[in-house]
Design a protein around this motif. Structure first.
Motif, PDB file in Angstrom:
ATOM      1  N   HIS A   1      36.528  11.739 -10.563  1.00 51.75           N
ATOM      2  CA  HIS A   1      35.663  11.169  -9.515  1.00 51.75           C
ATOM      3  C   HIS A   1      34.197  11.303  -9.910  1.00 51.75           C
ATOM      4  O   HIS A   1      33.397  10.384  -9.715  1.00 51.75           O
ATOM      5  CB  HIS A   1      35.943  11.880  -8.191  1.00 51.75           C
TER       6      HIS A   1
ATOM      7  N   GLN B   1      29.477   8.036   1.779  1.00 49.80           N
ATOM      8  CA  GLN B   1      30.536   8.565   0.922  1.00 49.80           C
ATOM      9  C   GLN B   1      30.424  10.090   0.868  1.00 49.80           C
ATOM     10  O   GLN B   1      29.374  10.658   1.159  1.00 49.80           O
ATOM     11  CB  GLN B   1      30.398   7.984  -0.491  1.00 49.80           C
TER      12      GLN B   1
ATOM     13  N   ALA C   1      33.473   8.675 -12.585  1.00 53.11           N
ATOM     14  CA  ALA C   1      33.435   7.328 -12.009  1.00 53.11           C
ATOM     15  C   ALA C   1      32.140   7.105 -11.227  1.00 53.11           C
ATOM     16  O   ALA C   1      31.521   6.032 -11.314  1.00 53.11           O
ATOM     17  CB  ALA C   1      34.643   7.112 -11.103  1.00 53.11           C
ATOM     18  N   THR C   2      31.712   8.108 -10.466  1.00 53.11           N
ATOM     19  CA  THR C   2      30.475   7.993  -9.692  1.00 53.11           C
ATOM     20  C   THR C   2      29.266   7.857 -10.610  1.00 53.11           C
ATOM     21  O   THR C   2      28.375   7.020 -10.374  1.00 53.11           O
ATOM     22  CB  THR C   2      30.296   9.213  -8.779  1.00 53.11           C
TER      23      THR C   2
ATOM     24  N   GLN D   1      30.670  -5.461   1.444  1.00 53.85           N
ATOM     25  CA  GLN D   1      31.166  -4.958   0.163  1.00 53.85           C
ATOM     26  C   GLN D   1      31.563  -6.097  -0.777  1.00 53.85           C
ATOM     27  O   GLN D   1      31.377  -5.997  -1.998  1.00 53.85           O
ATOM     28  CB  GLN D   1      32.358  -4.018   0.391  1.00 53.85           C
TER      29      GLN D   1
ATOM     30  N   ASP E   1      28.901  -7.344  -3.025  1.00 55.10           N
ATOM     31  CA  ASP E   1      28.446  -6.410  -4.061  1.00 55.10           C
ATOM     32  C   ASP E   1      26.986  -6.054  -3.833  1.00 55.10           C
ATOM     33  O   ASP E   1      26.115  -6.341  -4.655  1.00 55.10           O
ATOM     34  CB  ASP E   1      28.628  -7.030  -5.450  1.00 55.10           C
TER      35      ASP E   1
ATOM     36  N   ILE F   1      29.175   6.679 -13.654  1.00 55.27           N
ATOM     37  CA  ILE F   1      29.190   5.364 -14.286  1.00 55.27           C
ATOM     38  C   ILE F   1      28.732   4.290 -13.290  1.00 55.27           C
ATOM     39  O   ILE F   1      27.912   3.429 -13.613  1.00 55.27           O
ATOM     40  CB  ILE F   1      30.591   5.037 -14.829  1.00 55.27           C
ATOM     41  N   ARG F   2      29.259   4.360 -12.068  1.00 56.61           N
ATOM     42  CA  ARG F   2      28.936   3.358 -11.051  1.00 56.61           C
ATOM     43  C   ARG F   2      27.440   3.369 -10.732  1.00 56.61           C
ATOM     44  O   ARG F   2      26.844   2.323 -10.472  1.00 56.61           O
ATOM     45  CB  ARG F   2      29.769   3.607  -9.787  1.00 56.61           C
ATOM     46  N   LYS F   3      26.846   4.574 -10.739  1.00 57.32           N
ATOM     47  CA  LYS F   3      25.422   4.689 -10.430  1.00 57.32           C
ATOM     48  C   LYS F   3      24.541   4.599 -11.684  1.00 57.32           C
ATOM     49  O   LYS F   3      23.332   4.813 -11.597  1.00 57.32           O
ATOM     50  CB  LYS F   3      25.163   6.020  -9.714  1.00 57.32           C
ATOM     51  N   LYS F   4      25.167   4.275 -12.805  1.00 56.00           N
ATOM     52  CA  LYS F   4      24.460   4.066 -14.071  1.00 56.00           C
ATOM     53  C   LYS F   4      23.656   5.298 -14.485  1.00 56.00           C
ATOM     54  O   LYS F   4      22.533   5.212 -14.998  1.00 56.00           O
ATOM     55  CB  LYS F   4      23.536   2.839 -13.976  1.00 56.00           C
TER      56      LYS F   4
END
Length: 234
Positions: free
Chosen positions: A223, A43, A226-227, A160, A163, A229-232
């Motif tokens: 962005h 990414q 969101a990143t 993907q 998950d 949050i996704r990666k905690k």
């Protein structure tokens, strides 16, 4: 050559979770005469891997940011099609740092292979490699680029859907202040409101968020949030 492509295509139809998918990848790798596989999701802000390479090599790869040096990944970005590679074949055109990289990789049995890059959503790249401990590949270096791209695109989608939990990934971090400010933004606060809530100047919040945005290599606060949050991270 078509044999391994057919097996990758068949693998995409296998039901089940990540464990079953990675077990199937391991079987495909072994039955086609290779020792290792690596799927990289590259990414703009972060790279991660699902692989059966030695855990020490995977950890070292991202810890030392080899993903920025790796000649195979560089070629994947440039060619954007399937290719065969070998540290021995390519030695004459490698920089000293790249030669050192291949020397270290060879200590883990990674000396040659087939790599297929596929462009995916949002400017990202999925790269799949089958690796061998042989110095050179005993195959024709010509690969059907359309068939290879189709097989790896299906594999990417299948991985993907499971998950996946990466076996290794590029570290992403937020310092305490950046995490606090971004947590407020994730709750819908503006930077002005965050400054009031934290008792700091607006410019302090703006600079900290901008530093985090550049570090994550993303273009917008949405962005970045969101990143995180996704990666905690928040």
């Amino acid at each position: 050559m078509q044999h391994w492509l057919d097996k990758l295509t068949d693998l995409a139809a296998i039901p089940g979770d990540q464990r079953l998918v990675t077990q199937a990848l391991k079987t495909v790798t072994e039955t086609t005469g290779f020792e290792g596989y690596a799927y990289l999701n590259i990414q703009p802000s972060h790279s991660s891997a699902v692989s059966n390479y030695h855990p020490d090599w995977q950890a070292e790869y991202f810890r030392r940011r080899f993903n920025k040096l790796d000649p195979v990944i560089k070629r994947a970005h440039t060619l954007k099609r399937a290719f065969v590679w070998s540290g021995e074949w390519d030695r004459s055109r490698l920089s000293p740092d790249e030669q050192s990289f291949f020397s270290l990789a060879s200590d883990f049995g990674i000396r040659s292979g087939i790599t297929v890059p596929v462009r995916i959503a949002h400017g990202a790249l999925a790269v799949f490699t089958l690796a061998s401990s042989k110095q050179t590949m005993d195959i024709d270096r010509e690969i059907d680029p359309v068939a290879a791209a189709a097989a790896v695109a299906q594999l990417h989608t299948r991985i993907q859907l499971s998950d996946p939990t990466p076996t290794a990934e590029e570290p992403l971090r937020l310092d305490p202040k950046g995490a606090t400010y971004l947590s407020w933004i994730a709750d819908g606060k503006t930077m002005e409101e965050v400054a009031d809530l934290e008792g700091v100047k607006y410019n302090s919040v703006r600079v900290k968020i901008e530093q985090a945005r550049k570090h994550f290599n993303v273009h917008t606060i949405a962005h970045l949030t969101a990143t995180a949050i996704r990666k905690k991270l928040i």
